[in-house]
Design an enzyme around this catalytic site. Structure first.
Site, short mmCIF file in Angstrom:
data_model
loop_
_atom_site.label_atom_id
_atom_site.label_comp_id
_atom_site.label_asym_id
_atom_site.label_seq_id
_atom_site.Cartn_x
_atom_site.Cartn_y
_atom_site.Cartn_z
CD GLU A 146 72.54 19.58 17.29
OE1 GLU A 146 73.08 20.12 16.30
OE2 GLU A 146 71.85 18.54 17.20
CD GLU A 254 67.43 15.27 18.58
OE1 GLU A 254 68.15 14.86 17.63
OE2 GLU A 254 67.32 16.47 18.87
#
Length: 358
Positions: A146, A254
């Site tokens: 991220e 995820e």
């Protein structure tokens, strides 16, 4: 692979098999799940999580993050991550390791570092210790997590403030030096639906990092989405086609698909099944997509209700460990793909053997 492999939900329920077994038969490398430490005390949970025919890959959800592995400078602790690695070693499941450099769950002491040289040394020490501890046990590492904002800017985290984009390059270089056998991933959310500013910026970033001599083997698309609002298979395939030009493999890392209003009915459950099939179908139809990891498999341990109050039921099993229509939808799709044999000759990367003691 064409759209006619998306089986009707009513038919999918008639197919019985397990996710990883069918995923491999369909030509994928694995179907996996994240596992967190509180669930390791639940025998009903472990009965499913430890079944390598259901999940061929385990990802420590939190146990390998910086706040868990180096909460204070120079003090490394591996108990949480080791507990999950131990399960994988016992069962012969592969270990997909997560994550080395992330702005969140970052110990406060890291944020007080402003010098470029200091931060570079801190990153080096952290990666050498953590990757070194798990060397030979991780099929892949999410090296940097991220790093990009949704608008395409670099996230203004402590590492970026100290080193700029070089912190990403340096992290990948040190990870490879420490465990040359591991597949090294960049991992992020909102990079599934082609094509937005974040996807474009991610591609530019990966090009910059690789041009500087760092190895980036894979891109992980997290896949957190909402029922009825998830990216389409076409959109995800377009994104993965662009990523595939840059890296050796891509994966969904995820995945959970949450309902935004509770309680839900039959129509919402069936829509969730269709949304999950879009993800799996996109991976099956992308040659470099190697696998899918759900971010835990039961609503009992989902992170969604705490993060998004009033939303949830995002997983493939409910809180009582009943398989949902979404589970059977995926099973039906994988069974159809396996029967067609269109990915039987797909090139797959070798799996790291879990041999070291934990």
């Amino acid at each position: 692979m064409k759209g006619h492999f998306l089986l009707p939900l009513s038919f999918c329920g008639a197919v019985t098999a397990q996710l990883d077994k069918l995923a491999k038969e369909a030509g994928l490398l694995y179907f996996g799940t994240a596992v967190d430490n509180p669930s390791l005390n639940n025998q009903n949970y472990l009965r499913i999580a430890r079944d390598p025919a259901e999940f061929g890959s385990l990802t420590p959800a939190n146990g390998q993050k910086w706040s868990s592995t180096q909460p204070s400078q120079g003090r490394f602790t591996y108990g949480s991550g080791d507990a999950i690695a131990h399960v994988a070693r016992q069962t012969g499941q592969q270990l997909r390791c997560h994550t080395l450099i992330w702005y969140n769950q970052l110990p406060g002491w890291v944020g007080s570092v402003y010098s470029r040289d200091q931060m570079q040394q801190i990153i080096t020490t952290h990666i050498q210790n953590v990757v070194g501890h798990y060397k030979g046990r991780c099929y892949a590492w999410d090296v940097v997590n991220e790093a990009m904002e949704d608008d395409g800017r670099y996230r203004n985290n402590p590492m970026y403030r100290a080193m700029g984009v070089d912190y990403i390059t340096h992290s990948f270089k040190i990870a490879q030096q420490t465990d040359p056998a591991a597949r090294l991933y960049y991992n992020d959310f909102n990079i599934e639906r082609c094509c937005n500013a974040k996807i474009n910026a991610t591609i530019a970033m990966i090009r910059t990092v690789k041009a500087a001599g760092a190895p980036v083997h894979g891109i992980g698309m997290q896949g957190h989405s909402r029922v009825g609002m998830s990216p389409s298979k076409r959109e995800m395939k377009e994104t993965m086609a662009r990523f595939s030009e840059l890296v050796d493999e891509v994966a969904f890392t995820e995945v959970d698909i949450r309902h935004t209003k509770l309680p839900i009915g039959t129509a919402e459950r069936e829509q969730q099944g269709r949304d999950y099939m879009e993800v799996v179908g996109a991976c099956l139809e992308t040659p470099k997509c190697v696998g899918i990891t759900v971010w835990d498999f039961t609503d009992q341990y989902s992170w969604i209700p705490q993060q998004y109050p009033g939303e949830g039921e995002a997983c493939l099993w409910d809180r009582n460990y009943n398989q949902k229509p979404a589970y059977h939808s995926i099973v039906g799709l994988l069974h159809s793909a396996a029967s067609a044999g269109l990915r039987a000759s797909a090139t797959q990367a070798p799996i790291a053997t879990v041999t070291a003691a934990v």
